[in-house]
Motif scaffolding. Sequence first.
Motif, PDB file in Angstrom:
ATOM      1  N   HIS A  60      11.587   4.635  -7.880  1.00 61.99           N
ATOM      2  CA  HIS A  60      10.297   3.952  -7.989  1.00 61.99           C
ATOM      3  C   HIS A  60      10.364   2.491  -7.567  1.00 61.99           C
ATOM      4  O   HIS A  60       9.362   1.928  -7.131  1.00 61.99           O
ATOM      5  N   GLN A  61      11.533   1.857  -7.654  1.00 63.43           N
ATOM      6  CA  GLN A  61      11.612   0.459  -7.238  1.00 63.43           C
ATOM      7  C   GLN A  61      11.495   0.316  -5.722  1.00 63.43           C
ATOM      8  O   GLN A  61      11.245  -0.764  -5.218  1.00 63.43           O
ATOM      9  N   TYR A  62      11.653   1.417  -4.972  1.00 62.53           N
ATOM     10  CA  TYR A  62      11.496   1.389  -3.516  1.00 62.53           C
ATOM     11  C   TYR A  62      10.229   2.110  -3.073  1.00 62.53           C
ATOM     12  O   TYR A  62      10.120   2.504  -1.915  1.00 62.53           O
ATOM     13  N   ALA A  63       9.298   2.260  -3.940  1.00 62.48           N
ATOM     14  CA  ALA A  63       8.067   2.985  -3.617  1.00 62.48           C
ATOM     15  C   ALA A  63       7.291   2.301  -2.496  1.00 62.48           C
ATOM     16  O   ALA A  63       6.685   2.976  -1.662  1.00 62.48           O
ATOM     17  N   PHE A 116      -2.101  -0.166  -3.904  1.00 58.95           N
ATOM     18  CA  PHE A 116      -0.731   0.202  -4.230  1.00 58.95           C
ATOM     19  C   PHE A 116       0.240  -0.971  -4.119  1.00 58.95           C
ATOM     20  O   PHE A 116       0.900  -1.325  -5.082  1.00 58.95           O
ATOM     21  N   TYR A 117       0.352  -1.567  -2.940  1.00 54.67           N
ATOM     22  CA  TYR A 117       1.376  -2.584  -2.702  1.00 54.67           C
ATOM     23  C   TYR A 117       1.287  -3.765  -3.669  1.00 54.67           C
ATOM     24  O   TYR A 117       2.313  -4.302  -4.086  1.00 54.67           O
ATOM     25  N   LEU A 118       0.091  -4.185  -4.019  1.00 55.89           N
ATOM     26  CA  LEU A 118      -0.085  -5.365  -4.870  1.00 55.89           C
ATOM     27  C   LEU A 118      -0.192  -5.040  -6.353  1.00 55.89           C
ATOM     28  O   LEU A 118      -0.431  -5.934  -7.162  1.00 55.89           O
ATOM     29  N   LYS A 119      -0.009  -3.792  -6.723  1.00 59.01           N
ATOM     30  CA  LYS A 119      -0.136  -3.377  -8.132  1.00 59.01           C
ATOM     31  C   LYS A 119       1.178  -3.588  -8.877  1.00 59.01           C
ATOM     32  O   LYS A 119       2.243  -3.728  -8.283  1.00 59.01           O
ATOM     33  N   SER A 120       1.073  -3.568 -10.199  1.00 61.48           N
ATOM     34  CA  SER A 120       2.262  -3.696 -11.043  1.00 61.48           C
ATOM     35  C   SER A 120       3.015  -2.372 -11.088  1.00 61.48           C
ATOM     36  O   SER A 120       2.547  -1.352 -10.588  1.00 61.48           O
ATOM     37  N   GLY A 121       4.177  -2.376 -11.713  1.00 62.22           N
ATOM     38  CA  GLY A 121       5.026  -1.192 -11.775  1.00 62.22           C
ATOM     39  C   GLY A 121       4.362   0.002 -12.421  1.00 62.22           C
ATOM     40  O   GLY A 121       4.470   1.128 -11.927  1.00 62.22           O
TER      41      GLY A 121
END
Length: 138
Positions: A60-63, A116-121
């Motif tokens: 998930h850290q490379y999503a 997606f890109y600017l959202k939190s984890g």
Amino acid sequence: MDKLSFLDSIAHIAVFVSLLLALFLLTVKTENKLANRLFASFIIFSAIDFSGLFAYSFPHQYADLEFLRSTTCLLEMPLIYLYVLTVCYNDFHLKWKHLVYTLPFIVMNLVLAPRFYLKSGIEKEQFIANFLPIIHSH
């Protein structure tokens, strides 16, 4: 050997051979360098696309990278179209107007940016949870 590991092996081989061919096309001495560069770019983007076959369980850290990878397929067909133009017409040159073919890639990533890109984890995990069933159903 199970079906998944066989597919994984084939994907690794396809990516390796594709990148090897692209490297050859970029380094070979030829008169039509533009055609070779466009075809090599197509092959590189195809290899990036193929890499999705063995990136089925991305961390998930490379999503962000996975979603960017999944949108690169939008650059493949314009590259092959431009390659065909260079092969068919000896006097073909890339012009600024050809950048219009990158619009689907740009628009898709602009649409994904706020969603997606600017959202939190946590929000990304929810998006992925809703996105992955769509991918696996096809």
